[in-house]
Design a protein around this motif. Structure first.
Motif, PDB file in Angstrom:
ATOM      1  N   ALA A   1     -16.924  49.415 -53.532  1.00 20.63           N
ATOM      2  CA  ALA A   1     -17.245  50.599 -54.389  1.00 20.63           C
ATOM      3  C   ALA A   1     -17.336  51.735 -53.663  1.00 20.63           C
ATOM      4  O   ALA A   1     -18.294  51.844 -52.286  1.00 20.63           O
ATOM      5  CB  ALA A   1     -18.438  50.653 -55.002  1.00 20.63           C
ATOM      6  N   LEU A   2     -16.973  52.809 -54.428  1.00 19.66           N
ATOM      7  CA  LEU A   2     -16.948  53.751 -53.870  1.00 19.66           C
ATOM      8  C   LEU A   2     -17.445  55.285 -54.623  1.00 19.66           C
ATOM      9  O   LEU A   2     -17.727  54.761 -55.711  1.00 19.66           O
ATOM     10  CB  LEU A   2     -15.455  54.647 -53.441  1.00 19.66           C
ATOM     11  CG  LEU A   2     -14.568  54.131 -52.191  1.00 19.66           C
ATOM     12  CD1 LEU A   2     -13.015  54.502 -52.615  1.00 19.66           C
ATOM     13  CD2 LEU A   2     -15.330  54.259 -50.970  1.00 19.66           C
ATOM     14  N   PRO A   3     -18.092  56.392 -54.639  1.00 20.41           N
ATOM     15  CA  PRO A   3     -18.963  57.105 -55.308  1.00 20.41           C
ATOM     16  C   PRO A   3     -17.419  57.064 -55.785  1.00 20.41           C
ATOM     17  O   PRO A   3     -16.348  57.755 -55.449  1.00 20.41           O
ATOM     18  CB  PRO A   3     -19.221  58.544 -54.070  1.00 20.41           C
ATOM     19  CG  PRO A   3     -19.600  57.832 -52.957  1.00 20.41           C
ATOM     20  CD  PRO A   3     -18.171  56.294 -52.633  1.00 20.41           C
ATOM     21  N   ASN A   4     -17.730  57.622 -56.902  1.00 18.49           N
ATOM     22  CA  ASN A   4     -16.647  58.097 -58.042  1.00 18.49           C
ATOM     23  C   ASN A   4     -15.701  59.669 -57.178  1.00 18.49           C
ATOM     24  O   ASN A   4     -14.809  59.465 -57.897  1.00 18.49           O
ATOM     25  CB  ASN A   4     -17.589  58.443 -59.660  1.00 18.49           C
ATOM     26  CG  ASN A   4     -17.527  57.334 -60.709  1.00 18.49           C
ATOM     27  OD1 ASN A   4     -16.426  56.314 -60.513  1.00 18.49           O
ATOM     28  ND2 ASN A   4     -19.118  57.808 -61.674  1.00 18.49           N
ATOM     29  N   HIS A   5     -15.688  60.339 -57.552  1.00 15.53           N
ATOM     30  CA  HIS A   5     -15.727  61.395 -56.322  1.00 15.53           C
ATOM     31  C   HIS A   5     -14.637  61.507 -55.162  1.00 15.53           C
ATOM     32  O   HIS A   5     -14.584  62.305 -54.877  1.00 15.53           O
ATOM     33  CB  HIS A   5     -16.605  62.714 -56.227  1.00 15.53           C
ATOM     34  CG  HIS A   5     -17.830  62.852 -55.648  1.00 15.53           C
ATOM     35  ND1 HIS A   5     -19.292  62.331 -55.820  1.00 15.53           N
ATOM     36  CD2 HIS A   5     -17.922  62.725 -54.452  1.00 15.53           C
ATOM     37  CE1 HIS A   5     -19.880  63.034 -55.250  1.00 15.53           C
ATOM     38  NE2 HIS A   5     -19.555  62.492 -54.302  1.00 15.53           N
ATOM     39  N   SER A   6     -14.939  60.470 -54.614  1.00 16.73           N
ATOM     40  CA  SER A   6     -14.499  60.478 -53.520  1.00 16.73           C
ATOM     41  C   SER A   6     -12.748  60.006 -53.714  1.00 16.73           C
ATOM     42  O   SER A   6     -11.786  59.718 -55.075  1.00 16.73           O
ATOM     43  CB  SER A   6     -14.370  58.780 -52.802  1.00 16.73           C
ATOM     44  OG  SER A   6     -15.764  58.823 -52.436  1.00 16.73           O
TER      45      SER A   6
ATOM     46  N   GLN B   1     -22.609  51.922 -63.873  1.00 20.81           N
ATOM     47  CA  GLN B   1     -23.839  53.329 -64.230  1.00 20.81           C
ATOM     48  C   GLN B   1     -24.482  54.219 -63.100  1.00 20.81           C
ATOM     49  O   GLN B   1     -24.480  55.170 -63.077  1.00 20.81           O
ATOM     50  CB  GLN B   1     -24.514  52.141 -65.213  1.00 20.81           C
ATOM     51  CG  GLN B   1     -24.437  51.608 -65.709  1.00 20.81           C
ATOM     52  CD  GLN B   1     -25.489  50.624 -66.252  1.00 20.81           C
ATOM     53  OE1 GLN B   1     -26.171  50.447 -66.319  1.00 20.81           O
ATOM     54  NE2 GLN B   1     -25.181  49.894 -67.487  1.00 20.81           N
ATOM     55  N   LYS B   2     -24.170  53.404 -61.441  1.00 22.00           N
ATOM     56  CA  LYS B   2     -25.214  54.625 -60.836  1.00 22.00           C
ATOM     57  C   LYS B   2     -23.912  55.315 -60.209  1.00 22.00           C
ATOM     58  O   LYS B   2     -24.661  55.956 -58.545  1.00 22.00           O
ATOM     59  CB  LYS B   2     -25.190  53.695 -59.863  1.00 22.00           C
ATOM     60  CG  LYS B   2     -26.627  52.789 -60.591  1.00 22.00           C
ATOM     61  CD  LYS B   2     -27.174  52.937 -60.755  1.00 22.00           C
ATOM     62  CE  LYS B   2     -28.811  52.185 -61.257  1.00 22.00           C
ATOM     63  NZ  LYS B   2     -29.708  52.691 -61.602  1.00 22.00           N
ATOM     64  N   GLY B   3     -22.592  55.822 -60.623  1.00 26.50           N
ATOM     65  CA  GLY B   3     -21.829  56.140 -60.458  1.00 26.50           C
ATOM     66  C   GLY B   3     -20.969  55.867 -59.624  1.00 26.50           C
ATOM     67  O   GLY B   3     -20.191  56.446 -58.763  1.00 26.50           O
ATOM     68  N   PHE B   4     -20.319  54.501 -59.102  1.00 26.35           N
ATOM     69  CA  PHE B   4     -19.388  54.103 -58.249  1.00 26.35           C
ATOM     70  C   PHE B   4     -18.391  53.859 -58.964  1.00 26.35           C
ATOM     71  O   PHE B   4     -18.102  53.728 -60.032  1.00 26.35           O
ATOM     72  CB  PHE B   4     -20.418  53.297 -57.758  1.00 26.35           C
ATOM     73  CG  PHE B   4     -21.353  53.756 -56.469  1.00 26.35           C
ATOM     74  CD1 PHE B   4     -20.758  53.925 -54.871  1.00 26.35           C
ATOM     75  CD2 PHE B   4     -22.688  54.289 -56.699  1.00 26.35           C
ATOM     76  CE1 PHE B   4     -21.998  54.423 -53.704  1.00 26.35           C
ATOM     77  CE2 PHE B   4     -23.617  54.668 -55.576  1.00 26.35           C
ATOM     78  CZ  PHE B   4     -22.489  55.079 -54.348  1.00 26.35           C
ATOM     79  N   SER B   5     -17.309  53.593 -58.542  1.00 28.06           N
ATOM     80  CA  SER B   5     -16.259  53.103 -58.505  1.00 28.06           C
ATOM     81  C   SER B   5     -15.735  52.030 -58.080  1.00 28.06           C
ATOM     82  O   SER B   5     -15.035  51.394 -56.868  1.00 28.06           O
ATOM     83  CB  SER B   5     -15.361  54.373 -58.273  1.00 28.06           C
ATOM     84  OG  SER B   5     -14.961  55.197 -58.949  1.00 28.06           O
ATOM     85  N   PRO B   6     -16.267  50.521 -58.621  1.00 24.84           N
ATOM     86  CA  PRO B   6     -16.882  49.179 -57.907  1.00 24.84           C
ATOM     87  C   PRO B   6     -15.356  48.423 -57.758  1.00 24.84           C
ATOM     88  O   PRO B   6     -14.702  48.830 -59.493  1.00 24.84           O
ATOM     89  CB  PRO B   6     -17.604  48.647 -58.785  1.00 24.84           C
ATOM     90  CG  PRO B   6     -17.447  49.281 -60.253  1.00 24.84           C
ATOM     91  CD  PRO B   6     -17.177  50.298 -60.177  1.00 24.84           C
ATOM     92  N   ALA B   7     -14.861  47.621 -57.581  1.00 23.39           N
ATOM     93  CA  ALA B   7     -14.055  46.582 -57.640  1.00 23.39           C
ATOM     94  C   ALA B   7     -13.989  45.597 -57.141  1.00 23.39           C
ATOM     95  O   ALA B   7     -14.540  45.124 -56.470  1.00 23.39           O
ATOM     96  CB  ALA B   7     -12.731  46.882 -57.198  1.00 23.39           C
ATOM     97  N   LEU B   8     -13.581  44.291 -57.877  1.00 23.20           N
ATOM     98  CA  LEU B   8     -13.570  43.239 -57.136  1.00 23.20           C
ATOM     99  C   LEU B   8     -12.643  42.373 -56.739  1.00 23.20           C
ATOM    100  O   LEU B   8     -11.456  43.225 -57.376  1.00 23.20           O
ATOM    101  CB  LEU B   8     -14.384  41.895 -58.324  1.00 23.20           C
ATOM    102  CG  LEU B   8     -15.291  42.388 -58.383  1.00 23.20           C
ATOM    103  CD1 LEU B   8     -15.785  41.282 -60.214  1.00 23.20           C
ATOM    104  CD2 LEU B   8     -16.365  41.649 -57.515  1.00 23.20           C
ATOM    105  N   GLN B   9     -12.222  41.821 -55.711  1.00 21.00           N
ATOM    106  CA  GLN B   9     -10.871  41.057 -55.178  1.00 21.00           C
ATOM    107  C   GLN B   9     -10.744  40.099 -53.906  1.00 21.00           C
ATOM    108  O   GLN B   9     -11.913  40.034 -53.376  1.00 21.00           O
ATOM    109  CB  GLN B   9      -9.907  42.124 -54.182  1.00 21.00           C
ATOM    110  CG  GLN B   9     -10.873  43.056 -52.974  1.00 21.00           C
ATOM    111  CD  GLN B   9     -11.831  44.362 -54.089  1.00 21.00           C
ATOM    112  OE1 GLN B   9     -10.526  45.118 -54.432  1.00 21.00           O
ATOM    113  NE2 GLN B   9     -12.471  44.392 -52.842  1.00 21.00           N
TER     114      GLN B   9
END
Length: 441
Positions: free
Chosen positions: A429-434, A405-413
């Motif tokens: 997490a990386l910003p969506n446009h990275s 929701q805050k504009g990031f692409s998160p992941a768990l690993q």
């Protein structure tokens, strides 16, 4: 009577009272005002970056009852209902995370040092994997500020610094709320690296008030190794709400972005070939990325939890969260020491052990809050362990939704084998446009 005798009598007549700031010592009553100005227990002036409860989240007193009975006091029916709720809420979640166990050449010599004991070797393996994941996400590069939350001795930042060699304009901010002995950040003398340690609770930390960040406008990479429950939520809010949002409101452009925009395409290609800018994404935001090894979900707190909206959307509330966080400690209950001495440790003492330790014992022997509670008769140890993992996953899924929701692409690993650490999940997490991370071989 001599003058000395009179002086002695006057001295004895003076009254000593308890210091109002710290009753562990006394002071002459007629010297109280003077003493209060220099007493070591006096409240120190707060730095500019201290803003009370800025990352705490909204407080709703009506949500959590004053008294909640421990899990061991719940009836079998109540516990069954909780587990049904948990399983329903977890439907569709991927319970098997991707293995992203990595390493980094910066730690090669340390990892192969024959002097390492088991504990040192385990910490080094985790630090190497976290560092490998930071590099894989293209976050290990020049002109940025690494903020290490729950820094302890500062060893994670130490290895990041070693890995960056002579990269230019690299800053480290180490955040730790307790006084720490045997710190390693004071040993760095590299001309291109700046280390700053802040003794502050993350709950009150306003990053954009730190002179180093407000002046340099460097993009921030938030990192942490085994950041206990509630501290993870405070750190996420500190990064993506308090810092990133305020920078965007002021339309500030980070220094690295300005430098990159000023370069011609030819210059960038040349630098990339030299390896100097291979890890600079195409577009920057105030927070370039987040890499946090998660820990101690049983120490989460509903008020500070960033995934409340996600829980509410599932029909869950504060009481459900409370019991799920307590049940999360079941994930490791099957691998604990079962000595009589360990089982008799009180909850208060266990909390003190966790708070006081700078780095956790990662071998699976740490006692956590609910570990001494009796095993419900209708659950096997293996079932209890699976329920614990499901609780952790659900809590972490709330964090994933928050970051999305805050504009990031998160992941768990999984970043390390469970034999090295039972707390082996990494949140990134990386910003969506990275640009997307490089695929590992």
């Amino acid at each position: 009577m001599t003058a000395d005798g009179n002086s002695s009598r006057e001295e004895n007549a003076r009254k000593r009272i308890l210091c109002p700031l710290d009753p562990k010592h006394t002071v002459y009553e007629d010297q109280l005002a003077k003493h209060l100005k220099k007493c070591n227990s006096r409240e120190k002036p707060k730095p500019d970056f201290f803003i009370q409860d800025i990352n705490a989240g909204l407080k709703d007193e009506t949500e959590i009852p004053d008294q909640l009975v421990p899990i061991s006091s719940l009836s079998e029916e109540q516990l069954e209902n909780l587990i049904k709720k948990l399983r329903k809420a977890s439907e569709g979640l991927n319970c098997t995370l991707k293995d992203q166990i990595m390493s980094h050449p910066a730690l090669h010599d340390a990892l192969n040092d024959p002097k390492n004991g088991d504990s040192a070797a385990k910490h080094l393996k985790q630090q190497a994997s976290i560092l490998g994941n930071i590099e894989n996400l293209k976050l290990l590069g020049p002109r940025r500020c690494f903020v290490e939350f729950g820094a302890g001795k500062g060893k994670l930042s130490h290895w990041v610094d070693i890995a960056l060699k002579d990269a230019e304009k690299v800053h480290f901010i180490l955040v730790e709320k307790v006084t720490t002995r045997f710190k390693v950040d004071g040993k760095h003398r590299k001309k291109n690296s700046v280390f700053e340690r802040l003794q502050i609770d993350i709950q009150h930390l306003c990053l954009n008030k730190i002179p180093l960040l407000s002046k340099e406008k460097l993009p921030v990479v938030g990192i942490g190794k085994h950041l206990c429950g509630v501290a993870t939520d405070l750190a996420l809010r500190c990064l993506v709400e308090t810092y990133a949002a305020s920078c965007e409101e002021r339309n500030e452009e980070p220094l690295a972005k300005r430098i990159k925009n000023d370069k011609t395409e030819k210059e960038i290609n040349t630098l990339a070939k030299e390896g100097n800018e291979k890890n600079i994404p195409e577009k920057w935001t105030p927070v370039a990325g987040i890499v946090i090894a998660l820990c101690c979900h049983h120490r989460c707190d509903w008020r500070h939890y960033v995934g409340k909206e996600y829980f509410r959307a599932l029909g869950l509330g504060a009481v459900d969260f409370h019991y799920f966080q307590r049940m999360s400690s079941w994930a490791t209950c099957g691998m604990r020491k079962t000595t009589l001495e360990a089982s008799n440790i009180s909850t208060k003492r266990r909390d003190e052990q966790i708070d006081g330790s700078e780095e956790h014992d990662d071998g699976g022997y740490r006692i956590t809050d609910d570990s001494a509670e009796s095993l419900p008769g209708f659950l096997t140890v293996e079932e209890k362990k699976k329920i614990g993992h499901l609780c952790k996953l659900l809590i972490d899924q709330g964090r994933i939704k928050y970051l999305q929701q805050k504009g990031f692409s998160p992941a768990l690993q999984y970043y390390i084998e469970p034999l090295v650490s039972l707390e082996n999940v990494l949140l990134t997490a990386l910003p969506n446009h990275s640009s997307p991370p490089e695929t590992s071989a």
